[in-house]
Write a protein that holds these residues in place. Structure first.
Motif, PDB file in Angstrom:
ATOM      1  N   GLY A 126       0.817  -1.204   0.000  1.00 54.57           N
ATOM      2  CA  GLY A 126       0.000   0.000   0.000  1.00 54.57           C
ATOM      3  C   GLY A 126       0.848   1.250   0.000  1.00 54.57           C
ATOM      4  N   GLN A 127       2.007   1.180   0.644  1.00 55.56           N
ATOM      5  CA  GLN A 127       2.891   2.337   0.713  1.00 55.56           C
ATOM      6  C   GLN A 127       3.383   2.717  -0.677  1.00 55.56           C
ATOM      7  N   SER A 128       3.732   1.737  -1.494  1.00 55.47           N
ATOM      8  CA  SER A 128       4.255   2.055  -2.812  1.00 55.47           C
ATOM      9  C   SER A 128       3.172   2.616  -3.723  1.00 55.47           C
ATOM     10  N   GLU A 129       1.896   2.236  -3.480  1.00 57.30           N
ATOM     11  CA  GLU A 129       0.814   2.733  -4.319  1.00 57.30           C
ATOM     12  C   GLU A 129       0.489   4.191  -4.013  1.00 57.30           C
ATOM     13  N   ALA A 130       0.571   4.578  -2.749  1.00 61.29           N
ATOM     14  CA  ALA A 130       0.181   5.924  -2.361  1.00 61.29           C
ATOM     15  C   ALA A 130       1.386   6.743  -1.905  1.00 61.29           C
ATOM     16  N   ASP A 131       2.563   6.360  -2.312  1.00 59.27           N
ATOM     17  CA  ASP A 131       3.795   7.023  -1.897  1.00 59.27           C
ATOM     18  C   ASP A 131       3.841   8.441  -2.456  1.00 59.27           C
ATOM     19  N   PRO A 132       3.946   9.465  -1.591  1.00 63.66           N
ATOM     20  CA  PRO A 132       4.010  10.841  -2.095  1.00 63.66           C
ATOM     21  C   PRO A 132       5.250  11.082  -2.958  1.00 63.66           C
ATOM     22  N   GLN A 133       6.271  10.243  -2.827  1.00 61.84           N
ATOM     23  CA  GLN A 133       7.461  10.356  -3.674  1.00 61.84           C
ATOM     24  C   GLN A 133       7.090  10.212  -5.143  1.00 61.84           C
ATOM     25  N   ASP A 134       6.049   9.413  -5.419  1.00 69.32           N
ATOM     26  CA  ASP A 134       5.654   9.133  -6.794  1.00 69.32           C
ATOM     27  C   ASP A 134       4.617  10.117  -7.319  1.00 69.32           C
ATOM     28  N   ALA A 135       4.113  11.017  -6.465  1.00 74.43           N
ATOM     29  CA  ALA A 135       3.111  11.981  -6.900  1.00 74.43           C
ATOM     30  C   ALA A 135       3.733  12.909  -7.945  1.00 74.43           C
ATOM     31  N   LEU A 136       3.063  13.020  -9.073  1.00 75.63           N
ATOM     32  CA  LEU A 136       3.583  13.861 -10.147  1.00 75.63           C
ATOM     33  C   LEU A 136       3.152  15.303  -9.944  1.00 75.63           C
ATOM     34  N   PRO A 137       4.003  16.234 -10.308  1.00 73.68           N
ATOM     35  CA  PRO A 137       3.640  17.662 -10.182  1.00 73.68           C
ATOM     36  C   PRO A 137       2.559  18.035 -11.185  1.00 73.68           C
ATOM     37  N   ALA A 138       1.939  19.165 -10.956  1.00 73.74           N
ATOM     38  CA  ALA A 138       0.851  19.625 -11.814  1.00 73.74           C
ATOM     39  C   ALA A 138       1.343  20.085 -13.180  1.00 73.74           C
ATOM     40  N   SER A 139       2.585  20.551 -13.244  1.00 74.30           N
ATOM     41  CA  SER A 139       3.098  21.086 -14.503  1.00 74.30           C
ATOM     42  C   SER A 139       4.618  20.967 -14.554  1.00 74.30           C
ATOM     43  N   TYR A 140       5.155  21.238 -15.722  1.00 74.57           N
ATOM     44  CA  TYR A 140       6.603  21.254 -15.913  1.00 74.57           C
ATOM     45  C   TYR A 140       7.239  22.301 -15.010  1.00 74.57           C
ATOM     46  N   GLU A 141       6.611  23.465 -14.954  1.00 68.31           N
ATOM     47  CA  GLU A 141       7.134  24.557 -14.135  1.00 68.31           C
ATOM     48  C   GLU A 141       7.141  24.198 -12.653  1.00 68.31           C
ATOM     49  N   ALA A 142       6.090  23.510 -12.197  1.00 68.63           N
ATOM     50  CA  ALA A 142       6.029  23.077 -10.803  1.00 68.63           C
ATOM     51  C   ALA A 142       7.137  22.065 -10.513  1.00 68.63           C
ATOM     52  N   ALA A 143       7.412  21.187 -11.468  1.00 69.70           N
ATOM     53  CA  ALA A 143       8.479  20.196 -11.292  1.00 69.70           C
ATOM     54  C   ALA A 143       9.835  20.877 -11.196  1.00 69.70           C
ATOM     55  N   ILE A 144      10.086  21.859 -12.047  1.00 74.56           N
ATOM     56  CA  ILE A 144      11.357  22.586 -12.029  1.00 74.56           C
ATOM     57  C   ILE A 144      11.518  23.329 -10.704  1.00 74.56           C
ATOM     58  N   SER A 145      10.448  23.954 -10.241  1.00 74.99           N
ATOM     59  CA  SER A 145      10.492  24.678  -8.968  1.00 74.99           C
ATOM     60  C   SER A 145      10.795  23.720  -7.809  1.00 74.99           C
ATOM     61  N   GLU A 146      10.129  22.571  -7.808  1.00 71.45           N
ATOM     62  CA  GLU A 146      10.380  21.595  -6.746  1.00 71.45           C
ATOM     63  C   GLU A 146      11.807  21.062  -6.817  1.00 71.45           C
TER      64      GLU A 146
END
Length: 86
Positions: A9-29
């Protein structure tokens, strides 16, 4: 048995795997992550999870760029051209 289901269950809901909303959000993170990691104040476990999260974000950015590049190729009859503002 409970431990196994908790791990799966941890691997399914792991926040590490949560994708950002956009390219810009990913770059900022990614930028924020690099600053935290370079500060030298993170424990080893957090450095490892930061590295793993960075890898997820990097892959997301690469896929987004590839998708956009493919759309540009389609728009220009398969020829990738330099964009010139008008």
């Amino acid at each position: 048995m409970q431990q196994e289901s908790a791990l799966s269950g941890q691997s399914e809901a792991d926040p590490q795997d949560a994708l950002p909303a956009s390219y810009e959000a990913a770059i900022s993170e990614l930028d924020q992550l690099v600053v935290r990691m370079e500060s030298g104040g993170l424990p080893l476990d957090e450095l490892l999870s930061g590295y793993q999260r960075g890898a997820v974000l990097l892959q997301f950015c690469q896929e987004r760029l590839r998708t956009i590049e493919d759309q540009i190729k389609v728009l220009d009859d398969g020829v990738l051209k330099t964009w010139k503002p008008q």
